[in-house]
Design a protein around this motif. Structure first.
Motif, PDB file in Angstrom:
ATOM      1  N   ARG A 113      34.800  43.326  35.697  1.00 24.86           N
ATOM      2  CA  ARG A 113      34.474  44.341  34.699  1.00 24.86           C
ATOM      3  C   ARG A 113      33.363  43.742  33.841  1.00 24.86           C
ATOM      4  N   ILE A 114      32.175  44.295  33.989  1.00 22.66           N
ATOM      5  CA  ILE A 114      30.979  43.724  33.359  1.00 22.66           C
ATOM      6  C   ILE A 114      30.542  44.613  32.204  1.00 22.66           C
ATOM      7  N   ARG A 138      24.158  44.367  43.406  1.00 19.41           N
ATOM      8  CA  ARG A 138      25.260  43.501  42.969  1.00 19.41           C
ATOM      9  C   ARG A 138      26.116  44.203  41.910  1.00 19.41           C
ATOM     10  N   LEU A 139      25.473  44.871  40.967  1.00 23.14           N
ATOM     11  CA  LEU A 139      26.216  45.567  39.909  1.00 23.14           C
ATOM     12  C   LEU A 139      27.091  46.675  40.484  1.00 23.14           C
ATOM     13  N   ALA A 140      26.651  47.316  41.552  1.00 20.66           N
ATOM     14  CA  ALA A 140      27.385  48.437  42.149  1.00 20.66           C
ATOM     15  C   ALA A 140      28.766  48.016  42.656  1.00 20.66           C
ATOM     16  N   ARG A 141      28.977  46.740  42.887  1.00 24.83           N
ATOM     17  CA  ARG A 141      30.270  46.243  43.389  1.00 24.83           C
ATOM     18  C   ARG A 141      31.301  46.041  42.282  1.00 24.83           C
ATOM     19  N   HIS A 142      30.875  46.291  41.036  1.00 27.47           N
ATOM     20  CA  HIS A 142      31.734  45.979  39.901  1.00 27.47           C
ATOM     21  C   HIS A 142      31.891  47.192  38.993  1.00 27.47           C
ATOM     22  N   GLU A 143      32.813  47.093  38.061  1.00 27.03           N
ATOM     23  CA  GLU A 143      33.043  48.136  37.061  1.00 27.03           C
ATOM     24  C   GLU A 143      32.143  47.840  35.872  1.00 27.03           C
ATOM     25  N   LEU A 144      31.376  48.830  35.423  1.00 27.93           N
ATOM     26  CA  LEU A 144      30.404  48.628  34.348  1.00 27.93           C
ATOM     27  C   LEU A 144      30.798  49.393  33.093  1.00 27.93           C
ATOM     28  N   VAL A 145      30.636  48.735  31.956  1.00 26.21           N
ATOM     29  CA  VAL A 145      30.872  49.350  30.655  1.00 26.21           C
ATOM     30  C   VAL A 145      29.718  48.917  29.756  1.00 26.21           C
ATOM     31  N   ALA A 146      29.301  49.805  28.868  1.00 20.71           N
ATOM     32  CA  ALA A 146      28.164  49.498  27.996  1.00 20.71           C
ATOM     33  C   ALA A 146      28.341  50.185  26.658  1.00 20.71           C
ATOM     34  N   THR A 147      27.561  49.738  25.697  1.00 25.56           N
ATOM     35  CA  THR A 147      27.534  50.427  24.418  1.00 25.56           C
ATOM     36  C   THR A 147      26.650  51.660  24.550  1.00 25.56           C
ATOM     37  N   GLY A 148      26.898  52.646  23.701  1.00 22.29           N
ATOM     38  CA  GLY A 148      26.243  53.937  23.578  1.00 22.29           C
ATOM     39  C   GLY A 148      25.037  54.261  24.432  1.00 22.29           C
ATOM     40  N   THR A 149      23.870  54.155  23.818  1.00 19.44           N
ATOM     41  CA  THR A 149      22.621  54.536  24.475  1.00 19.44           C
ATOM     42  C   THR A 149      22.370  53.703  25.723  1.00 19.44           C
ATOM     43  N   THR A 150      22.706  52.427  25.660  1.00 20.12           N
ATOM     44  CA  THR A 150      22.503  51.540  26.812  1.00 20.12           C
ATOM     45  C   THR A 150      23.246  52.080  28.027  1.00 20.12           C
ATOM     46  N   GLU A 205      21.483  56.711  34.090  1.00 16.14           N
ATOM     47  CA  GLU A 205      20.301  57.433  34.575  1.00 16.14           C
ATOM     48  C   GLU A 205      19.469  56.564  35.515  1.00 16.14           C
ATOM     49  N   ARG A 206      19.246  55.313  35.136  1.00 12.04           N
ATOM     50  CA  ARG A 206      18.383  54.422  35.917  1.00 12.04           C
ATOM     51  C   ARG A 206      19.017  53.996  37.228  1.00 12.04           C
ATOM     52  N   LEU A 207      20.308  53.660  37.189  1.00 12.96           N
ATOM     53  CA  LEU A 207      20.968  53.093  38.364  1.00 12.96           C
ATOM     54  C   LEU A 207      21.650  54.126  39.248  1.00 12.96           C
ATOM     55  N   GLY A 208      22.014  55.269  38.673  1.00 12.03           N
ATOM     56  CA  GLY A 208      22.796  56.236  39.434  1.00 12.03           C
ATOM     57  C   GLY A 208      24.183  55.710  39.742  1.00 12.03           C
ATOM     58  N   LEU A 209      24.708  54.864  38.873  1.00 10.79           N
ATOM     59  CA  LEU A 209      26.043  54.290  39.037  1.00 10.79           C
ATOM     60  C   LEU A 209      26.927  54.737  37.879  1.00 10.79           C
ATOM     61  N   PRO A 210      28.243  54.738  38.081  1.00  9.23           N
ATOM     62  CA  PRO A 210      29.121  55.043  36.950  1.00  9.23           C
ATOM     63  C   PRO A 210      29.088  53.898  35.932  1.00  9.23           C
ATOM     64  N   VAL A 211      28.872  54.241  34.681  1.00  9.97           N
ATOM     65  CA  VAL A 211      28.885  53.275  33.583  1.00  9.97           C
ATOM     66  C   VAL A 211      29.674  53.928  32.450  1.00  9.97           C
ATOM     67  N   GLU A 269      41.497  41.770  25.052  1.00 13.69           N
ATOM     68  CA  GLU A 269      42.560  42.405  25.842  1.00 13.69           C
ATOM     69  C   GLU A 269      42.455  42.054  27.324  1.00 13.69           C
ATOM     70  N   ARG A 270      41.468  41.251  27.670  1.00 12.65           N
ATOM     71  CA  ARG A 270      41.183  40.839  29.054  1.00 12.65           C
ATOM     72  C   ARG A 270      40.842  42.043  29.929  1.00 12.65           C
ATOM     73  N   ARG A 271      40.027  42.960  29.354  1.00 11.98           N
ATOM     74  CA  ARG A 271      39.559  44.141  30.075  1.00 11.98           C
ATOM     75  C   ARG A 271      38.050  44.088  30.302  1.00 11.98           C
ATOM     76  N   VAL A 272      37.415  42.976  29.919  1.00 10.85           N
ATOM     77  CA  VAL A 272      36.015  42.690  30.241  1.00 10.85           C
ATOM     78  C   VAL A 272      35.973  41.248  30.730  1.00 10.85           C
ATOM     79  N   ASP A 273      35.340  41.036  31.886  1.00  8.49           N
ATOM     80  CA  ASP A 273      35.333  39.718  32.526  1.00  8.49           C
ATOM     81  C   ASP A 273      34.010  38.974  32.386  1.00  8.49           C
TER      82      ASP A 273
END
Length: 157
Positions: free
Chosen positions: A16-17, A39-51, A57-63, A83-87
């Motif tokens: 979880r990145i 490489r990012l597509a193989r993982h779960e992605l989370v980001a702050t707001g606008t990022t 939009e740029r990657l076409g991946l779920p974030v 909480e050990r929900r971001v690695d």
């Protein structure tokens, strides 16, 4: 108070990145993520707001997008780390501009250090992290032993 004890935990192969970037660094993060899309597509992605919106939009991946950093998004990422929900944290911060939420940024970096997760603050370090063999596999790492910490606190009461 005695020093905190540590224990072993396991990181899964699918990480979880968290991806965070200050305004002047968003372009660098987007370009980097575009180069690392596979490489990012193989993982779960989370980001702050606008990022998060820009990365989707740029990657076409779920974030998963949290709220904007200055409004508490950095703290949300920090809570997930605790909480050990971001690695793994990729945080392109701007070393040339003071940020109004610098205390939040400092707290985020501190909690990442406490919970012993890998942190990249620039493209070079992020490239090294994503090219590590450990990224693709489950592995053991050291974290604070919270249960032991609580037992110690109860004994002190």
């Amino acid at each position: 108070m005695s020093r905190i004890a540590f224990t072993s935990a396991s990181l899964p192969a699918r990480k979880r990145i968290a991806l965070v970037a200050h305004d002047h660094c968003k372009g660098f993060l987007l370009d980097w993520a575009g180069r690392q899309r596979e490489r990012l597509a193989r993982h779960e992605l989370v980001a702050t707001g606008t990022t998060g919106m820009l990365l989707r939009e740029r990657l076409g991946l779920p974030v998963e997008s949290l709220i904007s950093g200055p409004l508490g998004g950095d703290q949300q990422i920090g809570a997930r780390i605790a909480e050990r929900r971001v690695d793994l944290l990729v945080f392109f911060w701007d070393p040339f501009e003071p940020q109004p939420h610098d205390p939040d940024v400092k707290a985020l970096l501190r909690v990442a250090a406490v919970w012993n997760i890998p942190v990249a603050s620039n493209e070079s370090t992020a490239d090294y992290l994503l090219s590590s063999a450990l990224l693709k596999q489950a592995h053991e790492y050291r974290i604070p032993d919270y249960a032991s910490y609580l037992r110690g606190r109860q004994a002190a009461d």
